[in-house]
Design an enzyme around this catalytic site. Structure first.
Site, PDB file in Angstrom:
ATOM      1  N   ASP A  92       0.813  -1.227   0.000  1.00 44.43           N
ATOM      2  CA  ASP A  92       0.000   0.000   0.000  1.00 44.43           C
ATOM      3  C   ASP A  92       0.847   1.278   0.000  1.00 44.43           C
ATOM      4  O   ASP A  92       0.480   2.258  -0.650  1.00 44.43           O
ATOM      5  CB  ASP A  92      -1.056  -0.007   1.109  1.00 44.43           C
ATOM      6  CG  ASP A  92      -0.451  -0.198   2.487  1.00 44.43           C
ATOM      7  OD1 ASP A  92       0.776  -0.436   2.567  1.00 44.43           O
ATOM      8  OD2 ASP A  92      -1.187  -0.099   3.470  1.00 44.43           O
ATOM      9  N   ASP A 101      -3.212  -7.444   1.764  1.00 43.48           N
ATOM     10  CA  ASP A 101      -4.184  -6.461   2.234  1.00 43.48           C
ATOM     11  C   ASP A 101      -4.553  -5.411   1.182  1.00 43.48           C
ATOM     12  O   ASP A 101      -4.947  -4.301   1.534  1.00 43.48           O
ATOM     13  CB  ASP A 101      -3.659  -5.774   3.509  1.00 43.48           C
ATOM     14  CG  ASP A 101      -2.318  -5.092   3.280  1.00 43.48           C
ATOM     15  OD1 ASP A 101      -1.691  -5.317   2.218  1.00 43.48           O
ATOM     16  OD2 ASP A 101      -1.888  -4.334   4.161  1.00 43.48           O
TER      17      ASP A 101
END
Ligand code: F6P
Length: 327
Positions: free
Chosen positions: A107, A134
């Site tokens: 991310d 994620d």
């Protein structure tokens, strides 16, 4: 005069993940196949400041599909979070004739890519590479499957000693803010419970565990705890249990960075190869500022903003599966 070939820059950034090399190989070879030049940027965004930029040919990515880590090295880069830093990065990219970037990472990497791409209207395609799994918009991220297998093998070994000594083990796994590794690691290794950040507090989860009896008829128990401020980590959870239940012989094991290493599994190599190829098709297709995702076996282009900001749903029913299967 011969027309200059378009040039694709490639970098890996943030935490490394097994399968990143397979992705680098796929990006490089697909790009060359489609008549692009390729330039490798070393040490993530840092390489854009230090001008660690090297032309890549198909031979540069020979014999790497099976290697863990990243041959391009990786780093977390503070400079890239500032406007001045990004301006310097843009100057380097222009100087080296790079027309588009493929960034491989988690991310943080995609967040940096999104800001830069927006500020400079520069085409970037992201490839999700993180063991944490994620990122929204893809069923799996590169490295997750290998890390899961590493966890499973480590827990299998710990179970041998846990059973011999009739102990209760709390095993901490990675996944900063996400419980995918803990949850599925627990199922794969037959653990008695998983404590994950997505569920309220670790006290609630512990209470549930204790209510149901840690050991039942068994002579050892294993609880997988996701490292995260929400769970407090395995050490913290173990202290709580020791205080309340001194009768248990408690031990803690923190698996740590071994989870990030090792030769990628077949699943990760295939995922990385498909995503790497798709990143070049995305650029040929004039896509920009998207992450390559694979959902239900189909390639998807996921806008950066969605991949970063949307929470990837975790299947909470699996906690129940763990409970039932460990009775
Ligand atoms: O983001 C991947 C990850 O492996 C997390 O699960 C973990 O919290 C973090 O990286 C560890 O990072 P570092 O290598 O900087 O200690």
């Amino acid at each position: 005069m011969a027309k200059r070939k378009k040039c694709i820059g490639i970098l890996t950034s943030g935490g490394d993940a097994p399968g990143m090399n397979a992705a680098i190989r796929a990006v490089t070879r697909t790009a060359i196949y489609h008549d692009f030049d390729v330039k490798a940027v070393y040490r993530g965004y840092k390489g854009l400041f230090n001008e660690e930029i090297v032309p890549f040919k198909t031979q540069n990515v020979s014999n790497i599909i099976q290697q863990g880590g990243t041959i391009l090295k990786t780093a977390r880069c503070q400079e890239f979070t500032t406007k001045e830093g990004r301006q310097l990065a843009f100057d380097t990219i222009t100087k080296h004739g790079i027309d588009a970037l493929v960034t491989i990472g988690g991310d943080g990497t995609l967040t940096g890519a999104r800001i830069f791409a927006t500020e400079y209207n520069f085409p970037i395609v992201g490839i999700p590479g993180t063991i944490d799994n994620d990122l929204y918009g893809t069923d799996r991220t590169i490295g997750y499957d290998t890390a899961l297998n590493t966890i499973m093998q480590a827990v299998d070994k710990i179970r041998d000693t846990a059973t011999s000594h009739e102990r209760l083990f709390f095993i901490e796994v990675m996944g900063r803010d996400a419980g995918f590794l803990a949850l599925n690691g627990a199922i794969a290794s037959g653990a008695e419970a998983a404590i994950i950040p997505e569920i309220a507090t670790q006290e609630d989860q512990l209470e549930e565990l204790i209510k149901n009896g840690f050991r039942k008829s068994k002579n050892s128990s294993i609880v997988i705890v996701a490292e995260s401020p929400q769970t407090g980590g395995a050490m913290h959870v173990a202290e709580l249990v020791k205080k309340e239940h001194p009768q248990y012989d408690v031990r803690v094991s923190i698996l740590g960075h071994m989870q990030r290493g090792g030769s990628p599994t077949a699943n990760d190599r295939i995922l990385a190869s498909r995503m790497g190829e798709a990143a070049i098709y995305a650029l040929l297709d004039d896509q920009r500022n998207v992450m390559i995702g694979i959902r239900n076996d189909q390639i998807e282009y996921v806008p950066f903003i969605k991949a970063i900001k949307n929470d990837k749903p975790i299947n909470r029913d699996l906690l129940n599966t763990i409970r039932i299967l460990s009775t």
